[in-house]
Design a protein around this motif. Sequence first.
Motif, short mmCIF file in Angstrom:
data_model
loop_
_atom_site.label_atom_id
_atom_site.label_comp_id
_atom_site.label_asym_id
_atom_site.label_seq_id
_atom_site.Cartn_x
_atom_site.Cartn_y
_atom_site.Cartn_z
N GLU A 71 0.83 -1.21 0.00
CA GLU A 71 0.00 0.00 0.00
C GLU A 71 0.86 1.26 0.00
OE1 GLU A 71 -3.51 0.53 2.20
OE2 GLU A 71 -3.97 -1.60 2.35
N LEU A 72 1.95 1.23 0.79
CA LEU A 72 2.82 2.39 0.83
C LEU A 72 3.46 2.64 -0.53
CD1 LEU A 72 4.22 4.64 2.45
CD2 LEU A 72 6.03 2.98 3.01
N ALA A 240 11.04 12.20 -2.21
CA ALA A 240 10.14 13.35 -2.22
C ALA A 240 8.70 12.91 -1.98
CB ALA A 240 10.26 14.11 -3.54
N SER A 241 8.29 11.84 -2.65
CA SER A 241 6.91 11.35 -2.49
C SER A 241 6.71 10.70 -1.12
CB SER A 241 6.58 10.34 -3.60
OG SER A 241 6.54 10.99 -4.85
N LEU A 242 7.74 9.97 -0.63
CA LEU A 242 7.66 9.36 0.69
C LEU A 242 7.49 10.44 1.76
CD1 LEU A 242 7.92 7.02 2.72
CD2 LEU A 242 10.41 7.24 2.53
N LYS A 243 8.25 11.52 1.68
CA LYS A 243 8.15 12.60 2.65
C LYS A 243 6.77 13.24 2.62
CE LYS A 243 10.47 16.72 4.42
NZ LYS A 243 9.20 17.40 4.77
N LYS A 244 6.24 13.44 1.41
CA LYS A 244 4.92 14.04 1.28
C LYS A 244 3.86 13.17 1.96
CE LYS A 244 4.11 15.76 -2.77
NZ LYS A 244 3.69 15.91 -4.20
N ILE A 245 3.97 11.85 1.76
CA ILE A 245 3.01 10.92 2.35
C ILE A 245 3.18 10.85 3.87
CG2 ILE A 245 2.39 8.46 2.48
CD1 ILE A 245 3.14 8.42 -0.59
N LYS A 250 -1.81 10.31 5.22
CA LYS A 250 -1.86 9.07 4.45
C LYS A 250 -0.98 7.98 5.07
CE LYS A 250 -3.06 6.52 0.90
NZ LYS A 250 -4.45 6.05 0.76
N TYR A 251 0.24 8.34 5.47
CA TYR A 251 1.14 7.34 6.05
C TYR A 251 0.53 6.74 7.31
CZ TYR A 251 5.24 5.13 8.12
OH TYR A 251 6.10 4.21 8.68
N ASN A 252 0.04 7.57 8.21
CA ASN A 252 -0.55 7.07 9.45
C ASN A 252 -1.78 6.22 9.18
OD1 ASN A 252 -0.36 7.20 12.48
ND2 ASN A 252 -2.45 7.94 12.23
N GLU A 253 -2.53 6.59 8.16
CA GLU A 253 -3.72 5.82 7.78
C GLU A 253 -3.33 4.40 7.36
OE1 GLU A 253 -6.46 5.87 3.81
OE2 GLU A 253 -6.24 7.79 4.85
N LYS A 256 -1.83 2.48 10.51
CA LYS A 256 -2.86 2.07 11.49
C LYS A 256 -3.69 0.91 10.96
CE LYS A 256 -5.87 4.22 14.90
NZ LYS A 256 -6.39 5.51 15.42
N LYS A 257 -3.92 0.86 9.65
CA LYS A 257 -4.68 -0.24 9.06
C LYS A 257 -4.00 -1.58 9.34
CE LYS A 257 -6.05 -2.22 4.61
NZ LYS A 257 -6.17 -2.00 3.14
N TRP A 258 -2.66 -1.61 9.21
CA TRP A 258 -1.94 -2.88 9.31
C TRP A 258 -1.42 -3.19 10.71
CZ3 TRP A 258 -2.62 -6.36 5.75
CH2 TRP A 258 -3.01 -5.93 4.49
N PHE A 259 -1.21 -2.16 11.53
CA PHE A 259 -0.62 -2.39 12.85
C PHE A 259 -1.53 -1.99 14.01
CE2 PHE A 259 2.95 -1.63 9.88
CZ PHE A 259 3.46 -2.92 9.89
N ASN A 260 -2.73 -1.48 13.66
CA ASN A 260 -3.77 -1.20 14.66
C ASN A 260 -3.32 -0.19 15.72
OD1 ASN A 260 -6.46 -1.68 15.39
ND2 ASN A 260 -5.86 -3.07 17.03
N GLU A 261 -2.42 0.72 15.35
CA GLU A 261 -1.98 1.78 16.24
C GLU A 261 -1.40 2.90 15.39
OE1 GLU A 261 0.92 0.05 18.80
OE2 GLU A 261 2.47 0.00 17.29
N ASP A 262 -1.27 4.08 15.99
CA ASP A 262 -0.69 5.20 15.26
C ASP A 262 0.78 4.95 14.99
OD1 ASP A 262 -3.02 6.73 15.07
OD2 ASP A 262 -2.72 7.58 17.07
N ALA A 263 1.26 5.47 13.90
CA ALA A 263 2.67 5.30 13.53
C ALA A 263 3.57 6.05 14.51
CB ALA A 263 2.90 5.82 12.10
N PRO A 264 4.63 5.39 14.98
CA PRO A 264 5.57 6.07 15.88
C PRO A 264 6.46 7.03 15.10
CG PRO A 264 6.36 3.89 15.35
CD PRO A 264 5.02 4.00 14.71
N THR A 265 7.07 7.94 15.82
CA THR A 265 8.03 8.84 15.19
C THR A 265 9.30 8.08 14.87
OG1 THR A 265 7.14 10.72 16.42
CG2 THR A 265 9.34 10.97 15.47
N LEU A 266 9.83 8.24 13.66
CA LEU A 266 11.07 7.57 13.29
C LEU A 266 12.24 8.37 13.84
CD1 LEU A 266 10.36 6.52 9.59
CD2 LEU A 266 10.20 5.13 11.65
N LYS A 267 12.94 7.79 14.80
CA LYS A 267 14.04 8.51 15.46
C LYS A 267 15.35 8.30 14.70
CE LYS A 267 11.78 7.90 19.92
NZ LYS A 267 11.88 7.35 21.29
#
Length: 267
Positions: A71-72, A240-245, A250-253, A256-267
């Motif tokens: 999906e990503l 560029a497209s990855l950053k926009k998403i 869209k990325y969090n959507e 959350k669909k696949w991991f049933n939680e909000d996306a964590p911040t990438l450190k």
Amino acid sequence: MLKIGLKTALASLVILSLGLAGCGNTSTPPATSNQTTSSDSAKVLKVGTDPTFAPFEFMDDQNKTTGFDVELMNAIGADMGYKVQFESSSFDGLIPALQAGNYGAVIAAMTITPEREKSVDFSNKYLMAAQYIAVKKDSSIKSAADLKGKKIGVQNATTGQTVVEGMGITPQKYEAIPDAMNDLINGGLDAVVADSPVVLYFIKQNPTTNIHYINGDFSNEYYGIAVKKGDSELKDKINASLKKIQDSSKYNEIYKKWFNEDAPTLK
């Protein structure tokens, strides 16, 4: 995964057939152009993946490639103006096929590692994971240190293999994590080491298997989209497209669909 270089399929692919996130083709397809134009003039980007690594990439009950990575990548491709065409391979065949020009890019829960960066270029990181230890609930294994002297299963050419071998243990290697999980359930293995999201997804999809996980306190790993060494044009477009998403909802959507939680911040 974390693949060298968190891989289960849906419940219908596990337990009896246990085929986790079914194996792709192991043979390398003949080299072809990785960016083409279809009859309707839409640009096509060929992307390699190993559809045996749920929830990142796997075959659904209609034999279509699905999962978080799928999906990503479709969202990235759409933003770039491309239709994404997924090509299946075994994980250890993805980088050689990319180098041969069979694909424009690879997305397969592939961990960014210095060793892999010698062969391919990576996009910016898009997901963080770690290695988890899957064991039976009555297992004597309680930590990574307890893996010594035990029969450990890993997916071939993944960072799970790297971590286990780095401990001085020779693991039993499998083409797909479901096969390793099947052996664990049937008593042929004492543990399986694999990417955390894959282990968690397997347990969620198979709650009656008496399998649970141990956080081995291994280092965090980051996934990236691989492109051919030196293909800065495509890499820059993907970034560029990855950053926009990632900056949009869209990325969090998708996460959350696949991991049933909000996306964590990438450190």
